[in-house]
Scaffold this motif. Structure first.
Motif, PDB file in Angstrom:
ATOM      1  N   THR A   1       0.866  -1.161   0.000  1.00 27.84           N
ATOM      2  CA  THR A   1       0.000   0.000   0.000  1.00 27.84           C
ATOM      3  C   THR A   1       0.908   1.218   0.000  1.00 27.84           C
ATOM      4  O   THR A   1       2.089   1.112   0.348  1.00 27.84           O
ATOM      5  CB  THR A   1      -0.961   0.017   1.213  1.00 27.84           C
ATOM      6  N   THR A   2       0.385   2.339  -0.420  1.00 28.37           N
ATOM      7  CA  THR A   2       1.173   3.572  -0.394  1.00 28.37           C
ATOM      8  C   THR A   2       0.574   4.575   0.584  1.00 28.37           C
ATOM      9  O   THR A   2       0.965   5.730   0.591  1.00 28.37           O
ATOM     10  CB  THR A   2       1.268   4.207  -1.791  1.00 28.37           C
ATOM     11  N   SER A   3      -0.345   4.116   1.395  1.00 31.67           N
ATOM     12  CA  SER A   3      -0.963   5.001   2.376  1.00 31.67           C
ATOM     13  C   SER A   3      -0.541   4.576   3.776  1.00 31.67           C
ATOM     14  O   SER A   3      -0.976   3.532   4.274  1.00 31.67           O
ATOM     15  CB  SER A   3      -2.489   4.950   2.264  1.00 31.67           C
ATOM     16  N   TYR A   4       0.305   5.376   4.391  1.00 32.58           N
ATOM     17  CA  TYR A   4       0.754   5.078   5.745  1.00 32.58           C
ATOM     18  C   TYR A   4      -0.414   5.147   6.722  1.00 32.58           C
ATOM     19  O   TYR A   4      -0.527   4.311   7.627  1.00 32.58           O
ATOM     20  CB  TYR A   4       1.864   6.047   6.143  1.00 32.58           C
ATOM     21  N   LYS A   5      -1.298   6.093   6.518  1.00 27.59           N
ATOM     22  CA  LYS A   5      -2.467   6.243   7.387  1.00 27.59           C
ATOM     23  C   LYS A   5      -3.326   4.971   7.353  1.00 27.59           C
ATOM     24  O   LYS A   5      -3.729   4.458   8.395  1.00 27.59           O
ATOM     25  CB  LYS A   5      -3.282   7.460   6.946  1.00 27.59           C
TER      26      LYS A   5
ATOM     27  N   PHE B   1       3.191  -8.616   8.132  1.00 23.79           N
ATOM     28  CA  PHE B   1       3.307  -7.161   8.077  1.00 23.79           C
ATOM     29  C   PHE B   1       2.205  -6.543   7.229  1.00 23.79           C
ATOM     30  O   PHE B   1       1.679  -7.180   6.315  1.00 23.79           O
ATOM     31  CB  PHE B   1       4.643  -6.724   7.450  1.00 23.79           C
ATOM     32  N   VAL B   2       1.928  -5.288   7.509  1.00 22.37           N
ATOM     33  CA  VAL B   2       1.224  -4.431   6.563  1.00 22.37           C
ATOM     34  C   VAL B   2       2.358  -3.702   5.851  1.00 22.37           C
ATOM     35  O   VAL B   2       3.138  -2.990   6.487  1.00 22.37           O
ATOM     36  CB  VAL B   2       0.277  -3.437   7.265  1.00 22.37           C
ATOM     37  N   ASN B   3       2.488  -3.916   4.562  1.00 19.15           N
ATOM     38  CA  ASN B   3       3.647  -3.451   3.804  1.00 19.15           C
ATOM     39  C   ASN B   3       3.350  -2.145   3.083  1.00 19.15           C
ATOM     40  O   ASN B   3       2.349  -2.019   2.375  1.00 19.15           O
ATOM     41  CB  ASN B   3       4.050  -4.523   2.791  1.00 19.15           C
ATOM     42  N   VAL B   4       4.248  -1.183   3.273  1.00 20.36           N
ATOM     43  CA  VAL B   4       4.092   0.130   2.660  1.00 20.36           C
ATOM     44  C   VAL B   4       5.359   0.434   1.876  1.00 20.36           C
ATOM     45  O   VAL B   4       6.461   0.233   2.378  1.00 20.36           O
ATOM     46  CB  VAL B   4       3.885   1.240   3.724  1.00 20.36           C
ATOM     47  N   ILE B   5       5.183   0.896   0.659  1.00 18.12           N
ATOM     48  CA  ILE B   5       6.345   1.292  -0.139  1.00 18.12           C
ATOM     49  C   ILE B   5       6.172   2.740  -0.574  1.00 18.12           C
ATOM     50  O   ILE B   5       5.081   3.160  -0.942  1.00 18.12           O
ATOM     51  CB  ILE B   5       6.553   0.359  -1.357  1.00 18.12           C
ATOM     52  N   PHE B   6       7.259   3.486  -0.459  1.00 20.13           N
ATOM     53  CA  PHE B   6       7.302   4.862  -0.940  1.00 20.13           C
ATOM     54  C   PHE B   6       8.498   4.995  -1.866  1.00 20.13           C
ATOM     55  O   PHE B   6       9.620   4.706  -1.455  1.00 20.13           O
ATOM     56  CB  PHE B   6       7.452   5.867   0.203  1.00 20.13           C
ATOM     57  N   ILE B   7       8.251   5.409  -3.082  1.00 19.58           N
ATOM     58  CA  ILE B   7       9.331   5.775  -3.984  1.00 19.58           C
ATOM     59  C   ILE B   7       9.508   7.270  -3.746  1.00 19.58           C
ATOM     60  O   ILE B   7       8.770   8.093  -4.270  1.00 19.58           O
ATOM     61  CB  ILE B   7       8.994   5.446  -5.454  1.00 19.58           C
ATOM     62  N   ILE B   8      10.484   7.586  -2.911  1.00 20.30           N
ATOM     63  CA  ILE B   8      10.525   8.907  -2.281  1.00 20.30           C
ATOM     64  C   ILE B   8      10.834  10.067  -3.226  1.00 20.30           C
ATOM     65  O   ILE B   8      10.561  11.214  -2.892  1.00 20.30           O
ATOM     66  CB  ILE B   8      11.478   8.924  -1.066  1.00 20.30           C
ATOM     67  N   ASP B   9      11.366   9.757  -4.410  1.00 24.50           N
ATOM     68  CA  ASP B   9      11.566  10.842  -5.370  1.00 24.50           C
ATOM     69  C   ASP B   9      10.349  11.028  -6.276  1.00 24.50           C
ATOM     70  O   ASP B   9      10.328  11.919  -7.115  1.00 24.50           O
ATOM     71  CB  ASP B   9      12.838  10.625  -6.198  1.00 24.50           C
ATOM     72  N   LYS B  10       9.324  10.208  -6.073  1.00 20.30           N
ATOM     73  CA  LYS B  10       8.105  10.289  -6.893  1.00 20.30           C
ATOM     74  C   LYS B  10       6.838  10.519  -6.069  1.00 20.30           C
ATOM     75  O   LYS B  10       5.806  10.848  -6.616  1.00 20.30           O
ATOM     76  CB  LYS B  10       7.909   8.989  -7.693  1.00 20.30           C
TER      77      LYS B  10
END
Length: 154
Positions: A26-30, A76-85
């Motif tokens: 997911t890309t939502s930390y919340k 885990f609940v897995n979160v990925i952030f491509i931090i330059d995008k």
């Protein structure tokens, strides 16, 4: 009904990078925190850069492994952030020291439990093939990566 809503939110927010492997992201930390609280799971966060060779190496080896994905999706609940995008929430960004990949493990309330920056030699069968210029996927060990997750990020 709550469980159905959680599953729906997770499916809707799966981040479908072609190099993200078989892990449910997911890309939502919340939303990850909400799901973690309701499922009593830890939160695994990958902070990567789009042009980062070690980041892509982890995605192509670890996250594409059936064994690793099964373990991560179960625990885990897995979160990925491509931090330059992407925009990264401050609560997550404050744990990024400037090097990628940065792997974070947080409890269901967002408290940092463990951090790994970069690749770790313990994930490989032959450490002589570990270097930042030429990663050898043949030496990567899914079992050692899972053992690392169990022991070092908790």
């Amino acid at each position: 009904m709550k469980k159905l809503l959680i599953v729906f939110m997770l499916i809707v927010n799966v981040f479908a990078f072609d190099w993200a492997g078989k892990v449910n992201w997911t890309t939502s930390y919340k939303q990850a925190k909400l799901i973690a609280k309701q499922t009593n799971k830890l939160i695994f966060i990958d902070l990567s850069l789009s042009d980062c060779p070690p980041c892509k190496f982890i995605a192509k080896t670890a996250y594409s492994s059936d064994k690793v994905a099964k373990y991560m999706n179960k625990h885990f609940v897995n979160v990925i952030f491509i931090i330059d995008k992407q925009r990264v929430p401050l609560e997550v960004a404050e744990n990024f020291g400037g090097s990628a990949p940065t792997l974070l493990l947080m409890d269901k309330n967002g408290k940092l439990i463990g951090t790994q920056v970069g690749l770790n030699k313990s994930w490989f069968n032959k450490s002589k093939n570990y270097d930042s210029a030429g990663f050898d996927p043949k030496t990567f060990s899914p079992k050692k990566f899972i053992n690392f997750l169990q022991k070092n990020l908790k």
